[in-house]
Design an enzyme around this catalytic site. Structure first.
Site, PDB file in Angstrom:
ATOM      1  N   LYS A   1      53.434  12.088  56.096  1.00 57.93           N
ATOM      2  CA  LYS A   1      52.222  12.844  56.440  1.00 57.93           C
ATOM      3  C   LYS A   1      52.464  13.572  57.755  1.00 57.93           C
ATOM      4  O   LYS A   1      52.248  13.041  58.847  1.00 57.93           O
ATOM      5  CB  LYS A   1      51.016  11.906  56.549  1.00 57.93           C
ATOM      6  CG  LYS A   1      49.678  12.634  56.402  1.00 57.93           C
ATOM      7  CD  LYS A   1      49.524  13.209  55.012  1.00 57.93           C
ATOM      8  CE  LYS A   1      48.214  13.948  54.852  1.00 57.93           C
ATOM      9  NZ  LYS A   1      48.101  14.625  53.556  1.00 57.93           N
TER      10      LYS A   1
ATOM     11  N   SER B   1      47.210  17.026  48.940  1.00 56.35           N
ATOM     12  CA  SER B   1      46.332  16.194  49.746  1.00 56.35           C
ATOM     13  C   SER B   1      44.929  16.216  49.147  1.00 56.35           C
ATOM     14  O   SER B   1      44.751  15.819  48.004  1.00 56.35           O
ATOM     15  CB  SER B   1      46.356  16.652  51.208  1.00 56.35           C
ATOM     16  OG  SER B   1      46.064  15.573  52.069  1.00 56.35           O
TER      17      SER B   1
END
Length: 606
Positions: free
Chosen positions: A197, A396
């Site tokens: 991430k 996402s």
């Protein structure tokens, strides 16, 4: 005195009436201009569809009604937005309209392109068009890499004798603000789940982490190989030859080299190219060419009128709780929670809508908003089939709202996945106390009463305590657990399997299909066909949602960036989105508004 006041009053009334009359004349003129510009042109025999590749390619072009276009021109808003939906419709119509002889792709120096997957979808439509036996010619002064990829399938590629074809390969060049923020006395308090991430990295690192470098290398390589394979087939060049050409930096090679290498067919100025078109059309010298625009060709097409409908709902932009001017995107499109939910509810209740295709092009945003939209998609799926068509980005939060669909289709170069959660909180303690000399005190009734309390410019006036940090990390981990649970449920795989391919990692569609994140590779038309199959429809029409805003809605409701913001964006260039991210986080003061499911704020492939 009475006469004086009478004359003053009469003058004021006269001026008011004159201004009103001028406004009416102005407004009627605008309508006239709009009607003139927007009137559907007759598609004459021997017409050529001219696709002007100049501007930014978006899923849908805003403000396309004639009055809005006229007003935008008068207000000095000359930014060109190309609607992918309109271009796809125009290319399909050109293939079957016997009055259209061919397509002219006019490459402008200002073509910003779109994501690789959007270009890929348009290229597929052009290849499908060529099956009709009709031709495509391309001309330009400067071909960007995206423009060249798109036009490489043309029957004839022509470049200006002093022009450029910029074939150089792909790179991702992220910027890091960590040291700049430190000099200002600001640091980020980051909480995240996901080894890959990387959205937080520009604010806490000074270079890419190894996991991020690994994922970026993987998706760049995947997309670059797709480009080489598709261009190679069209230009009869091998992948090795295209790599060698990229390493020669074609943008600074003599234009003759472009012809010798097989990248283009010939060199000509625009007048010479027009003569080539006339020769192809069998027209005499100086005879006007009947060009038709994508908008006019689409307007002239016969529309389907079947009662059974498949709805195509466009969800593109940042996923936000409530839309406002977004300094991250510069006022771009957004997927706002409640309007999206209301539109999906209407489609669920509409008995004529037998299936819904959700066109997703989003890098995510608010984790809370993504959960609410996911829930509404689940309710919709319980009533009728739902198919997701992924555009350039469905990652996402964009993947969150997609994962529950009956079927998911993506382009090979779509960027998807990035299953992860993070939160960032600016800590300006050093800035406000040591540099500005500001000090704060607090009176509170409970231990966490001032948790996350903003002070100056929305930033925190103190560090999180160890207890607060632990609570915040636990909340992020719960959010991640919920995310992978939604994906596991929607895709029919275990949470452990989702976690293994999650961790915030970005995948291309080509990679994602092997991992079970998508069902098949395909474009929007393929997704519509799948929806029809699931709904058991032989005949149907398609409608796009949400309906575009009319002139008055745009005029009254459009949230425009300020004059200052526009000039700041122009001055700061690539710095603007990153600094805008800081401002955006400082404006969102609630803790839940600082938890994100999004890819790095901007994925740029150069």
């Amino acid at each position: 005195m009475k006469d004086f006041l009478k004359y003053v009053f009469a003058t004021v009334v006269g001026l008011g009436l004159a201004m009103l009359l001028m406004f009416v004349i102005f407004f009627v003129s605008i309508i006239g201009m709009a009607a003139g510009e927007g009137a559907t042109a007759t598609v004459k025999k021997g017409s050529v569809l001219r696709i002007n590749l100049n501007g930014v390619l978006e899923e849908r072009a805003d403000n396309q009604d004639p009055l809005s276009l006229a007003m935008a021109g008068l207000m000095g808003d000359d930014a060109t937005t190309l609607g992918l939906d309109q271009l796809l419709d125009a290319v399909a119509e050109a293939a079957k309209n016997d009055k259209v002889e061919g397509i002219y792709m006019e490459v402008g120096s200002g073509f910003g392109g779109g994501t690789p997957a959007m270009l890929q979808e348009l290229r597929q439509a052009l290849l499908k068009y060529k099956e009709s036996g009709k031709w495509i010619f391309a001309y330009g002064d400067i071909y960007s890499e995206g423009a060249y990829y798109l036009t490489s399938l043309a029957d004839k590629i022509v470049v200006n004798p002093k022009g450029i074809v910029d074939w150089h390969g792909m790179a991702s060049v992220p910027m890091f603000l960590t040291d700049v923020l430190a000099k200002a006395g600001v640091k980020m308090q980051v909480f995240k789940v996901g080894t890959f991430k990387s959205a937080v990295e520009p604010y806490i690192n000074t270079e890419m982490s190894e996991p991020n470098r690994q994922q970026v290398t993987a998706y760049l390589t995947s997309i670059w190989n797709q480009y080489k394979d598709e261009i190679g087939k069209s230009r009869n060049l091998t992948a090795e030859q295209l790599d060698v050409l990229a390493d020669t930096l074609t943008a600074i090679q003599p234009t003759e080299f472009l012809v010798e290498s097989g990248l283009v067919d010939t060199l000509a100025y625009i007048d010479g190219f027009k003569d080539m078109l006339r020769n192809k059309l069998g027209l005499k010298e100086k005879k006007p060419i009947n060009f038709v625009s994508p908008a006019d060709l689409v307007a002239a097409a016969d529309k389907d009128s079947e009662k059974n409908r498949i709805a195509v709902y466009y969800a593109f932009g940042d996923i936000v709780d409530q839309a406002s001017f977004n300094p991250i995107t510069g006022g771009g499109a957004s997927i706002e929670t409640m309007p999206t939910i209301r539109e999906l509810q209407k489609l669920r209740k509409d008995e004529d809508v037998k299936a819904v295709v959700i066109r997703v092009n989003s890098g995510g945003g608010s984790a809370f908003a993504s959960e609410q939209i996911w829930h509404e998609v689940e309710l919709l799926k319980a009533e009728k089939p739902v198919v997701v068509s992924m555009g350039g980005l469905a990652a996402s939060g964009g993947y969150y709202i997609s994962c529950g669909a009956n079927k998911i289709l993506a382009e090979p170069s779509t960027l998807t996945g990035s299953i992860g959660i993070f939160g960032m909180f600016p800590d300006a303690t050093e800035l406000v106390t040591e540099k500005l000399g500001l000090h704060f005190d607090v009176v509170k009734t409970n231990k966490y009463a001032d948790f996350g309390a903003p002070t100056v410019m929305g930033a925190l006036g103190r560090h999180f305590t160890a207890d607060e940090s632990a609570l915040m990390q636990a909340e992020i981990e719960r959010g991640y657990d919920l995310f992978i649970s939604r994906v596991a449920e929607g895709r029919g795989i275990s949470k452990d399997s989702v976690d293994a391919i999650g961790q915030g990692r970005v995948w291309t569609g080509e990679q994602a299909i092997k991992l079970g994140l998508v069902d098949q590779l395909g474009n929007l038309n393929d997704a519509i066909a799948e929806a029809a199959k699931l709904a058991k429809l032989d005949k149907y029409s398609t409608d796009s949602y949400p309906a575009p805003a009319d002139f008055m809605q745009n005029f009254l409701n459009e949230k425009k960036e300020s004059y200052f913001d526009a000039h700041l964006k122009a001055s700061l260039g690539e710095f603007y989105p990153m600094l805008g991210t800081m401002q955006w986080m400082m404006q969102n003061r609630r803790i839940d508004q600082c938890i994100y499911a999004r890819v790095p704020f901007e994925i740029v492939i150069w």
